[in-house]
Scaffold this active site. Sequence first.
Site, PDB file in Angstrom:
ATOM      1  N   THR A 170      15.875 -22.359  50.327  1.00  0.00           N
ATOM      2  CA  THR A 170      17.325 -22.485  50.517  1.00  0.00           C
ATOM      3  C   THR A 170      17.947 -22.783  49.161  1.00  0.00           C
ATOM      4  OG1 THR A 170      16.990 -24.842  50.972  1.00  0.00           O
ATOM      5  CG2 THR A 170      17.198 -23.390  52.895  1.00  0.00           C
ATOM      6  N   ARG A 226       0.052 -21.551  41.836  1.00  0.00           N
ATOM      7  CA  ARG A 226      -1.264 -21.349  42.448  1.00  0.00           C
ATOM      8  C   ARG A 226      -1.530 -19.854  42.482  1.00  0.00           C
ATOM      9  NH1 ARG A 226      -2.315 -25.765  41.462  1.00  0.00           N
ATOM     10  NH2 ARG A 226      -2.913 -27.478  42.827  1.00  0.00           N
ATOM     11  N   ASP A 250      -1.935 -18.930  34.377  1.00  0.00           N
ATOM     12  CA  ASP A 250      -2.758 -20.152  34.245  1.00  0.00           C
ATOM     13  C   ASP A 250      -3.591 -20.370  35.498  1.00  0.00           C
ATOM     14  OD1 ASP A 250      -3.594 -22.583  32.933  1.00  0.00           O
ATOM     15  OD2 ASP A 250      -2.306 -23.695  34.312  1.00  0.00           O
ATOM     16  N   GLU A 255     -10.508 -19.307  41.402  1.00  0.00           N
ATOM     17  CA  GLU A 255     -10.921 -19.922  40.122  1.00  0.00           C
ATOM     18  C   GLU A 255     -12.347 -20.457  40.224  1.00  0.00           C
ATOM     19  OE1 GLU A 255      -7.860 -22.786  39.324  1.00  0.00           O
ATOM     20  OE2 GLU A 255      -6.319 -21.233  39.369  1.00  0.00           O
ATOM     21  N   HIS A 273      -6.413 -22.605  33.908  1.00  0.00           N
ATOM     22  CA  HIS A 273      -5.756 -23.643  34.725  1.00  0.00           C
ATOM     23  C   HIS A 273      -5.668 -24.962  33.944  1.00  0.00           C
ATOM     24  CE1 HIS A 273      -5.003 -25.101  39.109  1.00  0.00           C
ATOM     25  NE2 HIS A 273      -4.314 -25.818  38.244  1.00  0.00           N
TER      26      HIS A 273
HETATM   27  C1  8YV Z   1      -4.752 -30.085  37.933  1.00  0.00           C
HETATM   28  C2  8YV Z   1      -2.890 -28.925  39.240  1.00  0.00           C
HETATM   29  O1  8YV Z   1      -5.426 -29.410  36.922  1.00  0.00           O
HETATM   30  O2  8YV Z   1      -1.590 -30.823  39.650  1.00  0.00           O
HETATM   31  C3  8YV Z   1      -1.977 -29.752  40.065  1.00  0.00           C
HETATM   32  O3  8YV Z   1      -1.636 -29.294  41.163  1.00  0.00           O
HETATM   33  O4  8YV Z   1      -3.166 -27.817  39.553  1.00  0.00           O
HETATM   34  C4  8YV Z   1      -3.423 -29.471  37.967  1.00  0.00           C
HETATM   35  O5  8YV Z   1      -2.575 -30.434  37.457  1.00  0.00           O
HETATM   36  C5  8YV Z   1      -5.608 -30.117  39.115  1.00  0.00           C
HETATM   37  O6  8YV Z   1      -4.995 -30.506  40.276  1.00  0.00           O
HETATM   38  C6  8YV Z   1      -6.750 -31.056  38.848  1.00  0.00           C
HETATM   39  O7  8YV Z   1      -7.801 -30.669  39.573  1.00  0.00           O
END
Ligand code: 8YV
Length: 308
Positions: A170, A226, A250, A255, A273
């Site tokens: 929204t 993601r 990233d 992954e 990532h």
């Molecule tokens: C981290 C992330 O690398 O915060 C998140 O959602 O994807 C990253 O900050 C990850 O969660 C650590 O495993």
Amino acid sequence: MTTDAPEVVTLGPLMADLTRALAEKYGAVPAEQVAEGTKEVRVVVTTGRTGVRAAMDRFPCLAAIVHFGVGYDTTDAAAAWRRGIAVSNTPDVLTDCVADTAVGLVLDVMRGLSAADRFVRSGDWARGSFPLARKVTGSKVGILGLGRIGSAVARRLAAFDARISYHSRTPKPGVAWPYFDSVSGLASAVDVLVVTAAGGEGSRHLVDADVLAALGPVGFLVNVARGSVVDEDALVAALEADRIAGAGLDVFADEPHVPRALLDREDVVLLPHLASGTTETRADMRDLVLSNVEHFLAEGTLLTPVED
Ligand code: 8YV
């Protein structure tokens, strides 16, 4: 199996000094080392990469799932809430670093910086000039998901005189940037689409073949959210057919697997990532995890809960 059952267990790899601190303060051990049905276990600490699904069944008195990371789509949060299990993440503390990385990817993929670095190292410079790239200052930037991180990306790119527009479920009250009510509409209006939407079923493949077609042959995609938000097969197909100009990624669907077809391409920037991966931010994330655990065990509530 341990004999003294702890109140806190860990699930999946955590940063070393977080694992150490949890072990020292609470005697925490990996969940797999604690017998199924152990009633002492009240808190599971995990990351966005691992998450909690089946482990919810292992500990009947589990009351909190504490995530290291802002994303928690690997945890079945709805199932947790149904059972009265509280869930927390680490918002805010990583916003700057993730937004910095998104800006880095925009600059890199549009200006070809990583490709130009390879050009110098390979000796190709002696044989000719690096191809012209695209101008970032003044470009049209679409933000997909204008939450904390999306807003921080937009603020940074506004300093590059970028013309910002966005799509969220929204329109955001008080936001002057133009709103598009469809992802395709946004994609067709911008030079670069930056994905900052939360992961999970609700955002799965929001960026699909149609959106990539709308972005078009001179449009770029950047994803710091993601991998699941983008249809990766459609992205590879679009890059291979020159239906988009390039991508800065990233995050990936599976992954650390990165599609083979992307590895040799000069029009993609591939990161492992790492967006939140600075010493300062990871320390802040660690401290917020520890504060959440401490607060929960003392007060029965989390400091940064996520709610339905
Ligand atoms: C981290 C992330 O690398 O915060 C998140 O959602 O994807 C990253 O900050 C990850 O969660 C650590 O495993």
